[in-house]
Enzyme design. Sequence first.
Site, PDB file in Angstrom:
ATOM      1  N   HIS A   1       0.824  -1.230   0.000  1.00  0.00           N
ATOM      2  CA  HIS A   1       0.000   0.000   0.000  1.00  0.00           C
ATOM      3  C   HIS A   1       0.850   1.269   0.000  1.00  0.00           C
ATOM      4  O   HIS A   1       0.315   2.376  -0.097  1.00  0.00           O
ATOM      5  CB  HIS A   1      -0.933   0.027   1.211  1.00  0.00           C
ATOM      6  CG  HIS A   1      -1.954  -1.065   1.217  1.00  0.00           C
ATOM      7  ND1 HIS A   1      -2.787  -1.318   0.143  1.00  0.00           N
ATOM      8  CD2 HIS A   1      -2.272  -1.994   2.157  1.00  0.00           C
ATOM      9  CE1 HIS A   1      -3.578  -2.337   0.425  1.00  0.00           C
ATOM     10  NE2 HIS A   1      -3.284  -2.778   1.637  1.00  0.00           N
TER      11      HIS A   1
ATOM     12  N   ASP B   1      -2.657 -10.512  -2.350  1.00  0.00           N
ATOM     13  CA  ASP B   1      -3.217 -10.040  -1.082  1.00  0.00           C
ATOM     14  C   ASP B   1      -4.686  -9.666  -1.349  1.00  0.00           C
ATOM     15  O   ASP B   1      -5.041  -9.260  -2.456  1.00  0.00           O
ATOM     16  CB  ASP B   1      -2.421  -8.812  -0.610  1.00  0.00           C
ATOM     17  CG  ASP B   1      -2.828  -8.333   0.761  1.00  0.00           C
ATOM     18  OD1 ASP B   1      -2.115  -8.632   1.731  1.00  0.00           O
ATOM     19  OD2 ASP B   1      -3.871  -7.627   0.874  1.00  0.00           O
TER      20      ASP B   1
ATOM     21  N   HIS C   1      -6.317  -7.198  -0.445  1.00  0.00           N
ATOM     22  CA  HIS C   1      -6.497  -5.759  -0.689  1.00  0.00           C
ATOM     23  C   HIS C   1      -5.729  -5.342  -1.946  1.00  0.00           C
ATOM     24  O   HIS C   1      -4.633  -5.853  -2.205  1.00  0.00           O
ATOM     25  CB  HIS C   1      -5.978  -4.949   0.512  1.00  0.00           C
ATOM     26  CG  HIS C   1      -6.629  -5.297   1.810  1.00  0.00           C
ATOM     27  ND1 HIS C   1      -6.087  -6.222   2.695  1.00  0.00           N
ATOM     28  CD2 HIS C   1      -7.783  -4.856   2.370  1.00  0.00           C
ATOM     29  CE1 HIS C   1      -6.891  -6.327   3.745  1.00  0.00           C
ATOM     30  NE2 HIS C   1      -7.923  -5.514   3.582  1.00  0.00           N
TER      31      HIS C   1
ATOM     32  N   ASP D   1      -4.449 -12.780   3.644  1.00  0.00           N
ATOM     33  CA  ASP D   1      -5.638 -12.249   4.308  1.00  0.00           C
ATOM     34  C   ASP D   1      -6.954 -12.534   3.591  1.00  0.00           C
ATOM     35  O   ASP D   1      -8.010 -12.117   4.065  1.00  0.00           O
ATOM     36  CB  ASP D   1      -5.487 -10.755   4.632  1.00  0.00           C
ATOM     37  CG  ASP D   1      -4.871  -9.943   3.523  1.00  0.00           C
ATOM     38  OD1 ASP D   1      -4.614 -10.496   2.443  1.00  0.00           O
ATOM     39  OD2 ASP D   1      -4.633  -8.737   3.742  1.00  0.00           O
TER      40      ASP D   1
HETATM   41 ZN   LIG Z   1      -4.145  -7.070   2.737  1.00  0.00          ZN
END
Ligand SMILES: [Zn+2]
Length: 341
Positions: A158, A193, A195, A282
């Site tokens: 991120h 991931d 996200h 995740d």
């Molecule tokens: Zn994540």
Amino acid sequence: MKVFHSDVHALHQPRMFLKAGQLVPNPETAARAHAIVHALGGAGFELVAPTYQGLDAVLAVHDAGLVRFLETGYQAWARLPNAGAEIVANTHPGGRFRHRPESVIGQAGFYTQDAACPIAAGTWQAALAAAGCAADAALAVMGGAASAYALCRPPGHHATRSQVGGFCYLNNAAVAAQLLRSQFERVAILDVDVHHGNGTQDIFYDRSDVFFASIHGDPDGFYPFFSGTPAECGEGEGLGFNLNLPFPVGSGDAEVMRALASALAAVRSYAPQALVLSLGFDAHEKDPHGAHRVSTAGFMAMAQAISELGLPCVAVQEGGYLHEELGSLARDFLRVLSGHC
Ligand SMILES: [Zn+2]
């Protein structure tokens, strides 16, 4: 398979985390890495401390102002009257103006996307050591290893060129990809991931020499919300070299494997010479933070499908939060991945 890991990560113990307006414990804990280290160490993986100390690999993908802020900001923050224990921004630039202020309070907002990246005394050392793990894993693959794994903590995907966000301070996957580029003409980054890897996308968005593909929960309903749609295809030289494949929030094995198959087909047609895998766990059904339903068997199928690319592979740890299966999940995934990759 070599595993690069530094104990320095434990100096970073973020506390602040805002979830739906509530202050809750930050789930990006040292215990995550401890669980994975414990499982790998007991399974015959070779754990190696990183030796790469240079900042040049970090500065190749990050704004020098951000790096300086991470290195020195906390000292300035600690001198503020009544300062909290961690740097957390309370204001961010908005609209068209982005003046970079001298004040550390202002810089906290300038260099952060959200309140998920508190900075305290050990944060810089931990982030730099994580980037060093990714750099060393890339160097191992450049030296002929078929694959290597960087157990990075804090994670990185991120973090944009000039802002931290979502538990991420330095973009470890970008550090690895940029280093690989000094040996390989075309490098692909596959981000699994749950996200969207908004930071990695930001860093390579206008480049054709690094292809970025991300599968993730639909940002209409899921962090990081402001990016990760299929319409984001790259720009300039990078047009056509960025691929986002969101799946509905709450998806399980079938939807995630469908997105992964599309991502792998795109990676194959790009014909890279090396792969960086942004490896988050995740999406697992037991993850306390991820809100999705991928089973352990689903993760093994993902590892098998990725390994069948047959590419030199640097796996970089991203998200995946503590539950009783986190360590064994990482161990078994890496076993399958390294069987071929
Ligand atoms: Zn994540």
